[in-house]
Design an enzyme around this catalytic site. Sequence first.
Site, mmCIF file in Angstrom:
data_model
loop_
_atom_site.group_PDB
_atom_site.id
_atom_site.type_symbol
_atom_site.label_atom_id
_atom_site.label_comp_id
_atom_site.label_asym_id
_atom_site.label_seq_id
_atom_site.Cartn_x
_atom_site.Cartn_y
_atom_site.Cartn_z
ATOM 1 C CB CYS A 1 5.866 -15.091 6.305
ATOM 2 S SG CYS A 1 5.956 -13.768 5.071
ATOM 3 N NE ARG B 1 0.133 -16.081 -0.976
ATOM 4 C CZ ARG B 1 -1.068 -15.559 -1.185
ATOM 5 N NH1 ARG B 1 -2.119 -16.329 -1.334
ATOM 6 N NH2 ARG B 1 -1.225 -14.244 -1.253
ATOM 7 N N PRO C 1 7.597 -8.834 -5.776
ATOM 8 C CG PRO C 1 9.792 -8.135 -6.217
ATOM 9 C CD PRO C 1 8.550 -7.742 -5.469
ATOM 10 C CD GLN C 2 10.491 -9.749 -2.518
ATOM 11 O OE1 GLN C 2 9.306 -9.432 -2.656
ATOM 12 N NE2 GLN C 2 11.458 -8.864 -2.442
ATOM 13 C CB ILE D 1 18.046 -1.018 9.665
ATOM 14 C CG1 ILE D 1 17.682 0.378 10.158
ATOM 15 C CG2 ILE D 1 19.509 -1.067 9.263
ATOM 16 C CD1 ILE D 1 17.915 1.497 9.143
ATOM 17 N N GLY E 1 17.341 -3.030 13.277
ATOM 18 C CA GLY E 1 16.084 -3.762 13.324
ATOM 19 C C GLY E 1 15.654 -4.285 11.972
#
Length: 444
Positions: free
Chosen positions: A50, A52, A124-125, A205, A202
């Site tokens: 999202c 790069r 970390p993702q 949360i 949302g």
Amino acid sequence: MAILALGINHKTAPVELREKVAFSDEKRLLALQQIRQAELAESAVVLSTCNRTELYLHNRHISPQEDSAQNQQWLEHIIQWFVRFHGLSAEQVRDNLYLAQNSAATRHLMRVACGLDSLILGEPQILGQVKQAYQVSETVYQQTLSGEFSRLFQKTFSTAKRVRSETDIGGSAVSVAYAATSLAKQIFDSLQPLTILLVGAGETIELVSRYLFQQGAENIIIANRTLSRAEALSERVGAMRLLPLEKLQQGLNQADIVITSTASDQPLITVEMVKYAQKKRKNRSMLIIDIAVPRDVEEQVAEVDAVYHYSVDDLQHIIQHNLAQRQKASAQAEQIIQQESQDFFRWLKLHQSSNLIRKYRDQAEQARQELLAKALTALQQGHDQEKVLQELSYKLTNRLLHVPTQAIQGLVKAGDSEGLQHFSGALGIAVEDDLADQDDDTRN
């Protein structure tokens, strides 16, 4: 050979442009196929998140000299392909693109994988996303991904692992959702036996609920004005009990932890509601984290016995402190990346020299077999044995000396006295003074 990183990210382009150059799974496969067919690179990896979109390319046949005409032409062809692929013009994209080559490209890839180039420092993702992008390329190239490129990505993955284990780059919460979850973990030893009430459905949360499940929470209630949104969130993330907002008091009466984030313009949780809940709960410890703006919880709830109350401002103080810790860790990570990048290029030089030696030995062996075959034929035809052997040794010596002689002449013409010294040292021959003088004349 040349290694190239080309991309657009959250630092260089607005979300409107990032959306236009993003690669879906189908587009990524098509892009890799086109890059192969157009021979833009021997190996390629396409990374698209999202924040790069990046291409990593390897081409053995392109000069690594960034200012060479061949290199510049290669870059232009890649940029033109990139904008055509996404149906854009070069003018729309060029100012937002960044390029890095060779050692700079290697360091950039490692920084990305370690989370140093992310919107949230140290997240970390991104490492999993880089691994997934590499695995897609492995599938597309089917064992033809270059050994050098494979080695680069494996080195990157081990570097990221080293950064995680040797620094605190990912050890402190720097997002509101993660900070809320970390705070709950600090106050309660284990989330598994606790009842947790989430108010709202949302994006924040949703992130909180994901973190809670990752930390072992099992009993989560979600209260929201629109139950269908809460139900959809539960289906995406994990099984949670649903509660209409008008029955919020029932949830409070059961909750050990309350995390709330709604768009309400009035407080949803009052002091009286919390007092009543604590009476029902026999004053067991309750943590209330209000990450809504405007606030969902009346400030005075902090005065209720055994209630720990934190607002979004409290979390921001935690985040700022943790961000400072991550900044300190990032400096350590940069040093590790520098070391690992240099180590990769040392391996690359040895690998390339091994290939050069192997090719030279193959050429020498080919020359030996060719001349030996001719000599054996001449002997079979009755030619003079001594003359045949003399001719064989003479021609073999000339063949084997031709390449080193050309190399010496090239060093002399280039004025490379250091290279000449190394070459002569390897042969065990001292460079003559007149040859050194010739080298100096060439340099002048």
